[in-house]
Write an enzyme that holds these catalytic residues in place. Structure first.
Site, mmCIF file in Angstrom:
data_model
loop_
_atom_site.group_PDB
_atom_site.id
_atom_site.type_symbol
_atom_site.label_atom_id
_atom_site.label_comp_id
_atom_site.label_asym_id
_atom_site.label_seq_id
_atom_site.Cartn_x
_atom_site.Cartn_y
_atom_site.Cartn_z
ATOM 1 N N ASN A 198 -5.432 -4.904 -6.407
ATOM 2 C CA ASN A 198 -6.559 -4.188 -5.810
ATOM 3 C C ASN A 198 -6.391 -2.678 -5.719
ATOM 4 O O ASN A 198 -7.388 -1.960 -5.612
ATOM 5 C CB ASN A 198 -6.802 -4.756 -4.398
ATOM 6 C CG ASN A 198 -7.877 -4.033 -3.643
ATOM 7 O OD1 ASN A 198 -9.040 -4.049 -4.022
ATOM 8 N ND2 ASN A 198 -7.504 -3.385 -2.549
ATOM 9 N N TYR A 218 -13.629 7.175 -13.302
ATOM 10 C CA TYR A 218 -13.610 5.877 -12.626
ATOM 11 C C TYR A 218 -14.234 4.752 -13.452
ATOM 12 O O TYR A 218 -13.603 3.700 -13.640
ATOM 13 C CB TYR A 218 -14.296 6.000 -11.260
ATOM 14 C CG TYR A 218 -14.260 4.739 -10.433
ATOM 15 C CD1 TYR A 218 -13.084 4.306 -9.822
ATOM 16 C CD2 TYR A 218 -15.406 3.965 -10.252
ATOM 17 C CE1 TYR A 218 -13.055 3.145 -9.058
ATOM 18 C CE2 TYR A 218 -15.382 2.806 -9.493
ATOM 19 C CZ TYR A 218 -14.205 2.409 -8.901
ATOM 20 O OH TYR A 218 -14.171 1.257 -8.149
ATOM 21 N N THR A 253 -16.508 0.269 3.062
ATOM 22 C CA THR A 253 -15.083 0.559 3.133
ATOM 23 C C THR A 253 -14.885 2.054 3.377
ATOM 24 O O THR A 253 -15.829 2.843 3.236
ATOM 25 C CB THR A 253 -14.375 0.173 1.817
ATOM 26 O OG1 THR A 253 -14.841 1.030 0.770
ATOM 27 C CG2 THR A 253 -14.638 -1.285 1.453
ATOM 28 N N LYS A 273 -12.287 1.276 -14.805
ATOM 29 C CA LYS A 273 -12.652 -0.079 -14.408
ATOM 30 C C LYS A 273 -13.117 -0.918 -15.605
ATOM 31 O O LYS A 273 -12.964 -2.143 -15.605
ATOM 32 C CB LYS A 273 -13.718 -0.039 -13.311
ATOM 33 C CG LYS A 273 -13.191 0.494 -11.989
ATOM 34 C CD LYS A 273 -11.999 -0.327 -11.491
ATOM 35 C CE LYS A 273 -11.497 0.128 -10.137
ATOM 36 N NZ LYS A 273 -10.366 -0.696 -9.646
ATOM 37 N N ILE A 311 -19.652 -1.523 -1.007
ATOM 38 C CA ILE A 311 -19.049 -2.287 0.083
ATOM 39 C C ILE A 311 -18.663 -1.313 1.198
ATOM 40 O O ILE A 311 -18.185 -0.211 0.931
ATOM 41 C CB ILE A 311 -17.800 -3.055 -0.401
ATOM 42 C CG1 ILE A 311 -18.129 -3.889 -1.647
ATOM 43 C CG2 ILE A 311 -17.256 -3.934 0.722
ATOM 44 C CD1 ILE A 311 -19.154 -4.975 -1.461
ATOM 45 N N ASP A 345 0.861 -1.184 0.000
ATOM 46 C CA ASP A 345 0.000 0.000 0.000
ATOM 47 C C ASP A 345 0.895 1.230 0.000
ATOM 48 O O ASP A 345 2.082 1.156 0.345
ATOM 49 C CB ASP A 345 -0.918 0.016 1.230
ATOM 50 C CG ASP A 345 -2.194 0.816 1.007
ATOM 51 O OD1 ASP A 345 -3.226 0.222 0.681
ATOM 52 O OD2 ASP A 345 -2.139 2.062 1.141
#
Length: 245
Positions: free
Chosen positions: A87, A153, A188, A157, A186, A38
């Site tokens: 990810n 975005y 997050t 993707k 989700i 990360d």
């Protein structure tokens, strides 16, 4: 908990929080030696959750030198690589096309598309060396449906989804499986910046709730394991029914 990843080495990028952290912990729980990468520094917090199984690596996937150094370290310290969860990603500013500045557009593409490509590029030789393996990319429901006020975005993707299919086709005969997970809403840290609360976001999901990172981790553990040995080139939507209609 099974031990599907005993003796396996797994790389998870974007592992500092959310889905990436949940996957790193799940893979470690199932016996893997995990490299948690990360840019934020929170990769150290992820590693602290399983210090005997998870190794933190600082990496900015927008920087080719960082990615090369990460793979050099994996080769030197672990000697192999079996599974990659690709990810790392960002959403970018929530503005329309005519308001989008070029710097922001390039940043989204550098991380979400070029970064994903570079991880695949460096991972493939290591997977070939062990006779195959699994790459799982994070795509999104936005790879097939447009999202208002987020112009870069969804295209990024969509590119990840096609990159998944291309790599799957090119390396199927080499025993390398490449799939994508396409999360919906989700729970997050990314959602904490949404203009509405989680309770409102949940109303957009037919199941009436947000998904949990651990649910995505369960899917990732299956796709990364030998149990998914005949699955490649696919996008798996985990969205509570958001893309049904």
């Amino acid at each position: 908990m099974s031990n599907r990843f005993d003796s396996k080495v797994v790389l998870v990028t974007g592992a500092g929080s959310g889905i990436g952290r949940a996957i790193a912990v799940r893979m470690a729980d199932e016996g893997a030696r995990v490299i948690a990468a990360d840019i934020s520094g929170a990769e150290n917090e992820t590693a602290a959750l399983q210090p005997d199984s998870i190794t933190a690596v600082h990496c900015d996937v927008a920087q080719p030198a960082d990615i090369a150094a990460m793979f050099d370290r994996i080769a030197a310290e672990f000697g192999r690589l079996d599974t990659v969860y690709n990810n790392a990603g960002i959403t970018g500013p929530a503005v329309r096309a005519h308001e989008y500045d070029l710097e922001s557009w390039d940043r989204v593409m550098d991380i979400n598309v070029r970064g994903a490509f570079l991880v695949i590029k460096h991972a493939i030789p290591m997977l070939l060396a062990v006779g195959g393996g699994s790459i799982i990319n994070t795509a999104s429901v936005a790879s097939i449906i447009a999202a208002p006020g987020s112009f870069a975005y969804p295209p990024s993707k969509g590119a990840v989804m096609m990159m998944t299919k291309q790599a799957a086709l090119e390396y199927a005969a080499d025993g390398i499986r490449v799939n994508a997970i396409c999360p919906g809403l989700i729970r997050t840290p990314i959602l904490d910046g949404a203009p509405v609360g989680h309770d409102v976001l949940a109303t957009f999901v037919p199941m009436g709730r947000l998904g949990e990172p651990e649910e995505v981790a369960s899917l990732a553990a299956f796709l990364g394991s030998d149990e998914a040995g005949f699955i490649t080139g696919q996008g798996f939507f985990i969205d509570g029914g958001q893309t049904i209609g």
